[in-house]
Motif scaffolding. Structure first.
Motif, mmCIF file in Angstrom:
data_model
loop_
_atom_site.group_PDB
_atom_site.id
_atom_site.type_symbol
_atom_site.label_atom_id
_atom_site.label_comp_id
_atom_site.label_asym_id
_atom_site.label_seq_id
_atom_site.Cartn_x
_atom_site.Cartn_y
_atom_site.Cartn_z
ATOM 1 N N UNK A 1 15.058 -18.754 22.727
ATOM 2 C CA UNK A 1 14.538 -17.411 23.003
ATOM 3 C C UNK A 1 15.699 -16.486 23.358
ATOM 4 N N UNK A 2 15.406 -15.219 23.343
ATOM 5 C CA UNK A 2 16.426 -14.217 23.652
ATOM 6 C C UNK A 2 16.903 -14.369 25.102
ATOM 7 N N UNK A 3 18.201 -14.297 25.311
ATOM 8 C CA UNK A 3 18.753 -14.443 26.649
ATOM 9 C C UNK A 3 18.559 -13.209 27.520
ATOM 10 N N UNK A 4 18.287 -12.083 26.920
ATOM 11 C CA UNK A 4 18.046 -10.835 27.668
ATOM 12 C C UNK A 4 19.121 -10.521 28.719
ATOM 13 N N UNK A 5 20.348 -10.805 28.385
ATOM 14 C CA UNK A 5 21.439 -10.456 29.296
ATOM 15 C C UNK A 5 21.617 -11.397 30.476
ATOM 16 N N UNK A 6 20.890 -12.532 30.462
ATOM 17 C CA UNK A 6 20.988 -13.510 31.568
ATOM 18 C C UNK A 6 21.562 -14.803 30.993
ATOM 19 N N UNK A 7 22.452 -15.464 31.714
ATOM 20 C CA UNK A 7 22.991 -16.716 31.176
ATOM 21 C C UNK A 7 21.902 -17.785 31.128
ATOM 22 N N UNK A 8 22.101 -18.803 30.302
ATOM 23 C CA UNK A 8 21.121 -19.875 30.163
ATOM 24 C C UNK A 8 21.381 -20.905 31.263
ATOM 25 N N UNK A 9 20.944 -20.545 32.488
ATOM 26 C CA UNK A 9 21.225 -21.367 33.672
ATOM 27 C C UNK A 9 20.570 -22.734 33.571
ATOM 28 N N UNK A 10 19.459 -22.814 32.846
ATOM 29 C CA UNK A 10 18.759 -24.091 32.683
ATOM 30 C C UNK A 10 19.598 -25.055 31.834
ATOM 31 N N UNK A 11 20.110 -24.567 30.720
ATOM 32 C CA UNK A 11 20.955 -25.411 29.856
ATOM 33 C C UNK A 11 22.272 -25.716 30.570
ATOM 34 N N UNK A 12 22.846 -24.684 31.184
ATOM 35 C CA UNK A 12 24.158 -24.848 31.832
ATOM 36 C C UNK A 12 24.099 -25.879 32.963
ATOM 37 N N UNK A 13 23.071 -25.783 33.812
ATOM 38 C CA UNK A 13 22.926 -26.737 34.916
ATOM 39 C C UNK A 13 22.806 -28.154 34.381
ATOM 40 N N UNK A 14 21.980 -28.339 33.350
ATOM 41 C CA UNK A 14 21.795 -29.664 32.762
ATOM 42 C C UNK A 14 23.068 -30.176 32.112
ATOM 43 N N UNK A 15 23.763 -29.279 31.450
ATOM 44 C CA UNK A 15 25.022 -29.661 30.797
ATOM 45 C C UNK A 15 26.042 -30.126 31.847
ATOM 46 N N UNK A 16 26.118 -29.398 32.963
ATOM 47 C CA UNK A 16 27.052 -29.782 34.036
ATOM 48 C C UNK A 16 26.700 -31.168 34.570
ATOM 49 N N UNK A 17 25.409 -31.425 34.706
ATOM 50 C CA UNK A 17 24.986 -32.736 35.202
ATOM 51 C C UNK A 17 25.393 -33.826 34.204
ATOM 52 N N UNK A 18 25.169 -33.560 32.919
ATOM 53 C CA UNK A 18 25.541 -34.535 31.890
ATOM 54 C C UNK A 18 27.054 -34.760 31.893
ATOM 55 N N UNK A 19 27.809 -33.686 32.041
ATOM 56 C CA UNK A 19 29.274 -33.782 32.092
ATOM 57 C C UNK A 19 29.707 -34.698 33.243
ATOM 58 N N UNK A 20 29.024 -34.552 34.381
ATOM 59 C CA UNK A 20 29.362 -35.391 35.538
ATOM 60 C C UNK A 20 29.114 -36.873 35.220
ATOM 61 N N UNK A 21 28.011 -37.170 34.527
ATOM 62 C CA UNK A 21 27.713 -38.551 34.148
ATOM 63 C C UNK A 21 28.815 -39.111 33.235
ATOM 64 N N UNK B 1 36.144 -33.147 26.740
ATOM 65 C CA UNK B 1 36.843 -31.875 26.518
ATOM 66 C C UNK B 1 35.945 -30.910 25.733
ATOM 67 N N UNK B 2 35.216 -31.445 24.744
ATOM 68 C CA UNK B 2 34.304 -30.608 23.938
ATOM 69 C C UNK B 2 33.165 -30.071 24.820
ATOM 70 N N UNK B 3 32.637 -30.948 25.673
ATOM 71 C CA UNK B 3 31.534 -30.524 26.539
ATOM 72 C C UNK B 3 32.002 -29.438 27.511
ATOM 73 N N UNK B 4 33.236 -29.555 27.978
ATOM 74 C CA UNK B 4 33.773 -28.542 28.896
ATOM 75 C C UNK B 4 33.971 -27.201 28.192
ATOM 76 N N UNK B 5 34.349 -27.280 26.910
ATOM 77 C CA UNK B 5 34.476 -26.065 26.091
ATOM 78 C C UNK B 5 33.123 -25.355 25.992
ATOM 79 N N UNK B 6 32.110 -26.180 25.723
ATOM 80 C CA UNK B 6 30.748 -25.665 25.604
ATOM 81 C C UNK B 6 30.308 -25.049 26.935
ATOM 82 N N UNK B 7 30.621 -25.727 28.020
ATOM 83 C CA UNK B 7 30.248 -25.241 29.369
ATOM 84 C C UNK B 7 30.850 -23.857 29.620
#
Lengths: 284, 284
Positions: free
Chosen positions: A247-267, A197-203
């Motif tokens: 680093x600064x996100x410059x108005x773009x989501x952190x797709x690298x962290x988000x993709x990895x987080x989603x994968x971890x959530x699936x595990x 549930x915490x990881x989904x909040x973060x996602x």
């Protein structure tokens, strides 16, 4: 009285005269600022920015260690006084915590880094589970009756996808042998206060926030098996740590962290689903 | 009678005696199988696997071109008979379609590829928006009264984040000048049949599916401005294309595609939100 953290599972350690973090008995974690590169400055800049950023929701702030500024302290490598970040020691409330340190993202390098840094990360990412799974386990300790199971760095670095699955099962088991029982999966990973549930909040936050890109940052899972065994309330935590490469996100989501987080959530979800399956079968 | 597709915006084209896809008047798209590497075989394997895979939900199948098997045809480079994939021509129902071809993912290479391929992709990914945004625009055509705006490959390859934002605005505008009016944003990106809703549907599937990893695959957005102007029902589509680099998911979600897709969704959401903002202001 400052001392070496007992429950550090990854990163530079203050042992054998090396430079590393220290803790005190009041729940503070002192992280030395590196002066040989920009990491220290970048981490300090992040903590200053984050702690004064009014756009961080309250429920998201909980995922980060509390920041108490900086302090000049005698460094652990005996090189004299050195500025340290003063942070919350997130293990101080735990008795024999089981800990997983997971570096999130399928890429640990970033465009702003030097060529050498990029090449090192590129090689490490390809030869660990970073590229294949979108995250890698950097360190762990799992408590059991005979003490901690804390595999060495080399072993951890060579983890395959199956090893990761196995560690996620052992983390919530009463045993760490080849057939972990996953008996704490429901209460630690599941439930409305559980890790999933915490990881989904973060996602949800990462699907929206465009302020920071968290390169080479870890998610720390903590859980206190002994409290469970003594019938106390479950106390599992999810914390983000290590912001030396934010680093600064410059108005773009952190797709690298988000993709990895989603994968971890699936595990994590799969371990939880499997443990429910096996409980059902046990009952039939 | 086979002919060169009129609305191809990226990829190899069947012009100047080169090998490329062909179409007929019955809505079929004939894609030649490459014989110089594994791409053709991999794409054919994917279509066979996907079309017979009973675990693909019906609403997800709609995102993929219909597969009609293979056929021996005279190749466009006059090299003689060559097997072609027979696919649905997804532009055939459209009159002057505006099209965006977006290669999704912050990494186009994959561990199974050759070293040369990895190095080429690595360089291209760093020097386009692939690494920074998690996707890159590969080609586009936007219809307006004077015909199509179809920037050249070199220009498209040099797109920055701001160029991408601008293109996403122009795509749903009546004009393609420096101040696009975004007058179709609400009906094309928004609404329950709009592109954003479709992308979110796709995202939900990618958060779960662990069967395929879609490397170097594109999301194609199609939209028929002229139909709108004639007062017809909106007809915006989202399709996945190019499966020459699809690899087995091995039980892991496609975090690379998912992360990039989430980033792209955020860009589209922002255009939609901004266009709503400006409409509100116009009314005040």
């Amino acid at each position: 009285m400052l001392k070496v953290p007992e429950h550090q599972v990854a990163g530079r350690q203050a042992i054998d005269g090396k430079l590393g973090p220290l803790i005190d008995n009041s729940g503070h974690f002192y992280k030395p600022l590196q002066d040989d590169d920009e990491r220290g400055t970048r981490e300090l800049t992040f903590y200053h920015s984050f702690s004064s950023n009014t756009r961080i929701p309250h429920h998201i702030r909980r995922f980060f260690p509390v920041f108490h500024g900086t302090q000049l302290l005698k460094a652990s490598d005996r090189s004299g006084l050195r500025p340290h970040l003063v942070l919350q020691d997130i293990t101080s409330d735990h008795l024999n915590p089981s800990i997983l340190d997971i570096k999130i993202g399928s890429r640990t390098w970033y465009l702003e880094a030097s060529n050498d840094y990029i090449q090192n990360c590129f090689h490490r990412d390809k030869t660990t589970t970073t590229v294949s799974l979108g995250f890698r386990i950097c360190g762990l300790q799992i408590y059991n009756e005979s003490g901690f199971w804390k595999p060495g760095r080399k072993l951890v670095r060579n983890f395959t996808a199956d090893d990761v699955r196995s560690v996620l099962r052992k983390f919530v088991s009463s045993n760490v042998g080849p057939e972990p029982d996953c008996c704490f999966a429901g209460s630690v990973y599941g439930g409305c206060d559980g890790i999933l549930e915490r990881l989904l909040e973060l996602k949800t936050w990462f699907e929206d926030q465009t302020m920071y890109h968290f390169r080479s940052c870890s998610v720390l899972l903590l859980f206190d098996k002994e409290s469970f065994l003594r019938g106390k309330t479950p106390f599992a935590e999810v914390k983000l740590i290590d912001f030396a490469h934010v680093v600064d996100g410059n108005g773009v989501i952190d797709h690298n962290f988000l993709g990895g987080l989603c994968s971890f959530i699936k595990f994590v979800s799969q371990v939880l689903a499997d443990s429910k399956g096996s409980t059902m079968e046990d009952k039939i």
